[in-house]
Every structure is written in C-alpha cells, then in structure tokens.
Design an enzyme around this catalytic site. Structure first.
Site, mmCIF file in Angstrom:
data_model
loop_
_atom_site.group_PDB
_atom_site.id
_atom_site.type_symbol
_atom_site.label_atom_id
_atom_site.label_comp_id
_atom_site.label_asym_id
_atom_site.label_seq_id
_atom_site.Cartn_x
_atom_site.Cartn_y
_atom_site.Cartn_z
ATOM 1 N N GLY A 54 0.819 -1.208 0.000
ATOM 2 C CA GLY A 54 0.000 0.000 0.000
ATOM 3 C C GLY A 54 0.855 1.261 0.000
ATOM 4 O O GLY A 54 0.440 2.306 0.502
ATOM 5 N N HIS A 126 11.471 0.649 0.011
ATOM 6 C CA HIS A 126 11.233 -0.760 0.344
ATOM 7 C C HIS A 126 12.502 -1.396 0.927
ATOM 8 O O HIS A 126 12.578 -2.615 1.073
ATOM 9 C CB HIS A 126 10.885 -1.571 -0.910
ATOM 10 C CG HIS A 126 9.616 -1.186 -1.611
ATOM 11 N ND1 HIS A 126 8.502 -0.747 -0.958
ATOM 12 C CD2 HIS A 126 9.276 -1.226 -2.921
ATOM 13 C CE1 HIS A 126 7.539 -0.510 -1.855
ATOM 14 N NE2 HIS A 126 7.990 -0.794 -3.037
ATOM 15 N N THR A 244 -7.900 10.152 -1.836
ATOM 16 C CA THR A 244 -7.094 8.933 -1.704
ATOM 17 C C THR A 244 -7.986 7.681 -1.710
ATOM 18 O O THR A 244 -7.523 6.584 -1.398
ATOM 19 C CB THR A 244 -6.216 8.960 -0.425
ATOM 20 O OG1 THR A 244 -7.062 9.103 0.717
ATOM 21 C CG2 THR A 244 -5.223 10.099 -0.466
HETATM 22 P P1 A3P Z 1 -3.755 -5.151 -4.914
HETATM 23 O O1 A3P Z 1 -2.779 -5.568 -5.978
HETATM 24 O O2 A3P Z 1 -4.022 -6.206 -3.896
HETATM 25 O O3 A3P Z 1 -4.999 -4.589 -5.493
HETATM 26 P P2 A3P Z 1 2.012 -0.643 -3.536
HETATM 27 O O4 A3P Z 1 1.595 0.758 -3.728
HETATM 28 O O5 A3P Z 1 2.838 -0.861 -2.312
HETATM 29 O O6 A3P Z 1 2.641 -1.162 -4.771
HETATM 30 O O7 A3P Z 1 0.701 -1.503 -3.220
HETATM 31 C C1 A3P Z 1 -0.198 -1.806 -4.245
HETATM 32 C C2 A3P Z 1 -1.478 -2.320 -3.629
HETATM 33 O O8 A3P Z 1 -2.180 -1.235 -2.992
HETATM 34 C C3 A3P Z 1 -2.410 -2.863 -4.703
HETATM 35 O O9 A3P Z 1 -3.088 -3.956 -4.098
HETATM 36 C C4 A3P Z 1 -3.321 -1.680 -4.949
HETATM 37 O O10 A3P Z 1 -4.551 -2.009 -5.543
HETATM 38 C C5 A3P Z 1 -3.497 -1.162 -3.536
HETATM 39 N N1 A3P Z 1 -3.993 0.230 -3.518
HETATM 40 C C6 A3P Z 1 -3.538 1.274 -4.237
HETATM 41 N N2 A3P Z 1 -4.265 2.376 -4.009
HETATM 42 C C7 A3P Z 1 -5.213 2.020 -3.102
HETATM 43 C C8 A3P Z 1 -6.280 2.712 -2.467
HETATM 44 N N3 A3P Z 1 -6.532 3.999 -2.717
HETATM 45 N N4 A3P Z 1 -7.061 2.014 -1.594
HETATM 46 C C9 A3P Z 1 -6.819 0.711 -1.323
HETATM 47 N N5 A3P Z 1 -5.827 -0.009 -1.903
HETATM 48 C C10 A3P Z 1 -5.028 0.647 -2.791
#
Ligand code: A3P
Length: 308
Positions: A54, A126, A244
């Site tokens: 996230g 990360h 967001t």
């Molecule tokens: P999923 O692939 O399970 O949908 P990161 O940003 O660390 O790469 O994480 C990506 C994950 O965060 C993805 O999960 C993505 O869909 C989710 N994500 C991104 N924006 C989001 C939001 N506004 N609310 C909830 N989840 C979100």
C-alpha cells in the site's frame, strides 16, 4: 565435489547480497552510495513498506496531508513521478536497456538536487534498515511503516510482474516457488518486517496496517496527520479521504497513464485494493506450505503476525 549452485534469478533482477534479490531498476552502486549517504532533513516524512503493502496509497495520503492547502497538485503528476521510491534508478542494467528502459535517473539524486530545503518531502522506500540512509537512524524524521497481510502482498506482487515493464511476467506457481526460495524482489517479507520491528516502538516511527486503513480510512488519515504534526479540520480530513479513495486514485492515474513509463499498456497501479484476495489464488498445498514457513519465521514476533 559439486560446484555451489547459483540461484536461478528472473531476468531484470539481480542478487544485491546473499539471499537478497532486487529489481535491476534499483542499482546496487546507487543504493550503496547515493542512497546510503542520502541527506535526511528534519522535515522529511519517510514511508517504509514491503512491496505491494500500500505504498502508493499511503504516500498519496502523506502528500495530501503535506499539501492540504494545494491539494490539486496531486492530480498533476503520474504516481511514479510524484512518489518515486528513494532507491529507484538509474537504469543501466543490460536487461533494461534491451527493454528500452534507459532514461531513469537516480531519484535519490534528483530529490537531493531539486527539492528546496524547507519543502515537505515524502520519501518511500522498500529497503531493509541496513540499506536505508544512514542519517535516517541519526536524524529520526517522522517515519511511517505500513504492514500488509503477506499473502495479499505476494498476490499483488505477482500481478505487479504482469503490470510493469521493469519486471517480467511469470505464472503464479513460479511466483510462489520463487518466493519460498527467497528469489523474489526485495527479499523475504518476514525478515523485512522483523528488521523494521526493531524500531517499532520508537517515537519517530508510526506503524500501521494496510487493513486498518481499509477498515477506517478517515480515522487512519486523522492518526497519520496527527503523527505528522499537522492539525487538519474535519473538512480537510474528508478531502484527504476523498482524493485517496481507491476509485478516485484509479481514475486519476488512468487519466495520466500515457506519461507513465513504468506500466505496460494493460498494467494497473490500482488493481483490486481489497484484503483477503489471496484466498482466490493460493492452492491448499501452497497455503499450508506458507503457513508453516510463516509460523517458523515469525517465532518470537507473534504480536506482528496476521491471522489468516
Ligand atoms: P492489490 O494488488 O491487492 O490490489 P504498492 O503501492 O505498495 O505497490 O501496493 C499496491 C497495492 O495497494 C495494490 O493492491 C493496490 O490495488 C493497492 N492500492 C492502491 N491504491 C489504493 C487505495 N486507494 N485504496 C486501497 N488499496 C489501494
């Protein structure tokens, strides 16, 4: 005597150190020099996440809070431009050059050189503590750590391989096996979580779970703002929640996708954004193997464990 077998790595990845694989777009020399010596400022807000926990969501929340008086700024740039990972770039690895990815600068350098002192910086990474900027542990700027159910992280990482040009697509079986052998990018989830947990109770660290933000978006925004020392009105909190939200971010990012060098045409930043989606993909066998590995690895860290 047989020669020691080298692990078989996926294309566009490399072994940073024994047992620690990184995407080739995060260059070793850049991490060991520019990132390690990155000049941390008191006003910085760092965001520490295992991949797919996230990062972009939380970073967008942090940016919205930092820019609360000019929130439209969030819409003006593609996600990878406005929330670049500290360790991203430069792209000189032959696998990337072959792919046509040649013009990614060291973002740590770009950030150092271009963002004026006094301007709020949100800096996601990360990396494990041992690779993070040395000054982080001396200056101790506000640092948010986001944890997520590791099974959901793995599924999301698998889909990320299908989405981005700097990694190669693979099957779910390959992804799972590679993870269990320690061959997926950014290393082992449990080791990462345990390494950062050393700092969990220090006052400069705010530890939150993806699932908690999902359950209580508004309350989480309030708590994050409070930790950042920003006092927001109720209307401002609502505005941060609005910009967001999953659908809002998805739409905003699709609109500016043309400028996004990272994604394949079919790739997505906002995929599903749900908790517990792993149940649709893990086989019974994979689930049992994962639980066994997880229980062993997290011994002594029960307070950090997820109930699946
Ligand atoms: P999923 O692939 O399970 O949908 P990161 O940003 O660390 O790469 O994480 C990506 C994950 O965060 C993805 O999960 C993505 O869909 C989710 N994500 C991104 N924006 C989001 C939001 N506004 N609310 C909830 N989840 C979100």
């Amino acid at each position: 005597m047989t020669a020691k077998q080298e692990p078989k790595l996926f294309k566009k990845t490399y072994l940073f150190s024994p047992g620690y694989v990184l995407p080739a777009i995060m260059e070793k020399n850049n991490i060991e020099t520019t990132v390690k010596n990155f000049e941390v400022r008191d006003e910085d807000v760092f965001l520490v996440t295992y991949p797919k926990a996230g990062t972009n969501w939380t970073m967008e929340i942090i940016s919205a809070i930092q820019n609360i008086d000019n929130i439209d700024i969030l819409k003006e740039k593609a996600l990878n431009e406005k929330v670049p990972l500290l360790e991203l770039g430069p792209s000189t690895h032959p696998d990337l050059v072959e792919e046509g990815i040649t013009d990614v600068p060291s973002l740590a350098k770009v950030m150092l050189e271009t963002i004026p002192k006094g301007s709020p910086r949100g800096i996601p990474t990360h990396l494990f503590p041992e690779q993070a900027p040395a000054e982080l542990f001396k200056k101790k700027p506000k640092t948010i750590v986001v944890d997520r159910n590791p099974k959901d992280c793995l599924i999301s990482l698998y889909n990320w391989h299908l989405s981005v040009r700097f990694l190669d697509p693979l099957t779910w079986e390959e992804m799972f096996d590679a993870y269990m052998k320690g061959l997926t990018v950014y290393g082992d989830y449990c080791e990462f979580t345990k390494a950062w947990a050393k700092y969990k109770n220090e006052p400069w660290i705010f530890w939150i779970r993806y699932e908690d933000i999902k359950k209580d978006h508004k309350g989480s925004v309030k708590r994050i703002a409070e930790f950042m020392g920003k006092s927001l009105t109720d209307a401002q909190v609502d505005e941060v929640v609005r910009v967001t939200g999953f659908q809002y971010m998805k739409k905003a990012n699709e609109t500016i996708k043309g400028r996004d060098f990272i994604l394949r045409p079919e790739g997505v930043w906002q995929r599903k954004g749900v908790s517990g989606g792993w149940k649709n993909t893990f086989t019974v066998f994979q689930n049992e193997a994962f639980d066994k590995y997880y229980d062993e690895k997290m011994k002594g860290y029960e307070d950090l464990k997820y109930e699946f």
